[in-house]
Design a protein around this motif. Structure first.
Motif, PDB file in Angstrom:
ATOM      1  N   GLU A 216       0.844  -1.204   0.000  1.00  0.00           N
ATOM      2  CA  GLU A 216       0.000   0.000   0.000  1.00  0.00           C
ATOM      3  C   GLU A 216       0.878   1.253   0.000  1.00  0.00           C
ATOM      4  OE1 GLU A 216      -0.768  -2.568   1.967  1.00  0.00           O
ATOM      5  OE2 GLU A 216      -2.675  -3.191   1.081  1.00  0.00           O
ATOM      6  N   MET A 230      -7.460   5.149   0.201  1.00  0.00           N
ATOM      7  CA  MET A 230      -6.655   4.140   0.877  1.00  0.00           C
ATOM      8  C   MET A 230      -7.178   3.902   2.298  1.00  0.00           C
ATOM      9  SD  MET A 230      -3.956   2.091   0.873  1.00  0.00           S
ATOM     10  CE  MET A 230      -2.891   2.701  -0.458  1.00  0.00           C
ATOM     11  N   ASN A 233     -10.765   2.183   2.125  1.00  0.00           N
ATOM     12  CA  ASN A 233     -10.765   0.792   1.660  1.00  0.00           C
ATOM     13  C   ASN A 233      -9.898  -0.121   2.522  1.00  0.00           C
ATOM     14  OD1 ASN A 233     -12.435   1.473  -0.543  1.00  0.00           O
ATOM     15  ND2 ASN A 233     -10.659   2.131  -1.743  1.00  0.00           N
ATOM     16  N   ARG A 234      -8.845   0.430   3.103  1.00  0.00           N
ATOM     17  CA  ARG A 234      -7.957  -0.349   3.980  1.00  0.00           C
ATOM     18  C   ARG A 234      -8.043   0.261   5.378  1.00  0.00           C
ATOM     19  NH1 ARG A 234      -6.272  -4.808   3.601  1.00  0.00           N
ATOM     20  NH2 ARG A 234      -4.025  -4.545   3.919  1.00  0.00           N
ATOM     21  N   LYS A 236      -7.477  -0.660   8.233  1.00  0.00           N
ATOM     22  CA  LYS A 236      -6.327  -0.873   9.122  1.00  0.00           C
ATOM     23  C   LYS A 236      -5.398   0.336   9.133  1.00  0.00           C
ATOM     24  CE  LYS A 236      -2.392  -4.049   9.713  1.00  0.00           C
ATOM     25  NZ  LYS A 236      -1.712  -5.246   9.164  1.00  0.00           N
ATOM     26  N   TYR A 237      -5.305   1.041   7.992  1.00  0.00           N
ATOM     27  CA  TYR A 237      -4.383   2.170   7.867  1.00  0.00           C
ATOM     28  C   TYR A 237      -5.108   3.515   7.909  1.00  0.00           C
ATOM     29  CZ  TYR A 237      -1.502  -1.672   6.110  1.00  0.00           C
ATOM     30  OH  TYR A 237      -0.832  -2.867   5.984  1.00  0.00           O
ATOM     31  N   SER A 238      -6.369   3.539   8.328  1.00  0.00           N
ATOM     32  CA  SER A 238      -7.162   4.774   8.252  1.00  0.00           C
ATOM     33  C   SER A 238      -6.577   5.902   9.093  1.00  0.00           C
ATOM     34  CB  SER A 238      -8.608   4.495   8.670  1.00  0.00           C
ATOM     35  OG  SER A 238      -8.659   3.912   9.966  1.00  0.00           O
TER      36      SER A 238
END
Length: 402
Positions: A216, A230, A233-234, A236-238
């Motif tokens: 990513e 990003m 959709n992901r 975990k990395y918000s």
């Protein structure tokens, strides 16, 4: 046999529908009717408590008047928060969203119009007693920023994150910290919705590479929206995406590629010593140990230009044991928060003036919120003024059964 049973059931259903329709028609004939003004009605003179002026056009002559927020603008600006829930419910009942033009909003809009945005971002702090309109003032200023093409960084109410977190996990990169991944992703959606018209600009791009994992990565020169997508959709990395996004926003503002308006309601919530967020070892954390806090603390610094910061402090955000029953920024922010925000311009929200009170009563009468004849009389108005102490929130609550 089954077919006859079904037919009988359908027959009973039709009779029930007819009875409901008959009841509804009788009720509608007696209930007060409200309708949205048509295009023909828009040319008619307005009553004294209304104005057609947009936030950019408003001046002191519009004080105490209500202006109507276009439904499309409301959907873009306040879909994920910004208008208090109780007032938003009232707006749905009225079939329109109106905000009163009040002095604190006019004062800050005047400052924004007079500001030299080449200098460091000026910070404003709203304070005042509960129910005097801090959140609605911020909603008004948010609309002003939207009309003047500011990139909006808006936090509707900080305590939602710390008192009612949707999910929390131990931060993998910072020991002793916790992430709020779902809340962070929801905020990114809010940012995307509010700034959709500006994010399409080809100048709104990243100034460096952002690597969230080996797979990513957002490259330098990519649209800023890629960082937002990003984080959405992901999940975990918000939180990491929020940190990257707000750093890029500061860079873009310094480069004069956009003007930025930061609006945070309940800013003192970032300095709360008690949250409902805890680590795997069941240790409860202060807000400063929740990773979503740091990016918003960082963007309220004065190390960037071409923008402004407007925050509010509120006793409902949390209660400090050492400063109970205070409305002032120093008491609500504590030493750390006050030193971070200083210097700033304080603006107080107050109870309704006599003009604002009369305007509010007339608006409630116009919307059939008040239908008791006594409440509309001079004696009734004096009684409502006494019972509510001209407090906007208390007046709304007292008039509910009228």
């Amino acid at each position: 046999m089954i077919g006859k049973t079904v037919l009988r059931a359908l027959g009973h259903r039709k009779e029930a529908v007819k009875r409901c329709a008959s009841f509804a028609s009788r009720a509608s004939s007696t209930a007060p009717q409200m309708s949205i003004p048509s295009s023909e009605e828009s040319s008619k003179p307005l009553p004294f408590f209304r104005t057609r002026s947009s936030p950019t056009e408003q001046s002191s002559s519009n004080g105490g008047q209500y202006y109507t927020v276009d439904p499309a603008v409301k959907k873009q600006l306040y879909l994920y928060g910004g208008i208090p829930k109780e007032y938003d419910g009232l707006c749905k009942t009225f079939k329109e969203t109106c905000i009163m033009v009040r002095e604190p909003a006019l004062e800050i809009m005047h400052y924004l119009k007079s500001s030299n945005f080449d200098n460091a971002a000026i910070r404003y702090c709203l304070y005042g007693r509960l129910g005097t309109g801090k959140s609605l003032t911020l909603a008004h200023l948010l609309h002003y920023g939207f009309e003047n093409n500011f990139l909006l960084v808006h936090v509707p109410w900080t305590p939602y994150w710390f008192k009612h977190p949707k999910e929390y996990t131990d931060c993998p990169t910072k020991e002793g910290f916790a992430d709020l991944p779902i809340d962070a992703a929801a905020w990114l959606m809010h940012f995307k919705n509010q700034n959709a018209h500006l994010l399409a600009d080809q100048n709104i791009i990243t100034s460096q590479d952002w690597e969230f994992s080996k797979r990513e990565v957002v490259k330098k020169g990519a649209p800023l929206s890629e960082i937002i997508e990003m984080g959405i959709n992901r999940v975990k990395y918000s939180t990491n995406c929020i940190e990257a996004l707000l750093q890029e926003v500061k860079q873009l503002s310094d480069m004069k590629r956009c003007k930025t308006l930061v609006v945070i309601d309940g800013f003192n919530g970032f300095y709360d010593t008690k949250t409902k967020v805890r680590l795997a070892n069941f240790q409860y954390l202060p807000a400063t140990k929740v990773t979503i806090t740091s990016p918003f603390i960082n963007i309220t610094k004065q190390d960037w230009s071409n923008g402004a910061v407007i925050v509010s402090v509120d006793d409902n955000a949390f209660r400090r044991e050492d400063h109970r029953n205070t409305i002032y920024p120093k008491g609500l922010l504590g030493v750390e928060g006050f030193e971070h925000l200083d210097p700033f311009i304080p603006v107080e929200t107050k109870i309704y003036s006599n003009k604002e009170f009369d305007s509010c009563i007339e608006y409630y009468l116009d919307r059939r919120w008040i239908i008791n004849p006594h409440a509309a009389s001079e004696a009734g108005r004096k009684e409502l003024s006494f019972l509510s102490n001209n407090n906007p929130y208390q007046l709304m609550k007292i008039t509910t059964p009228l």
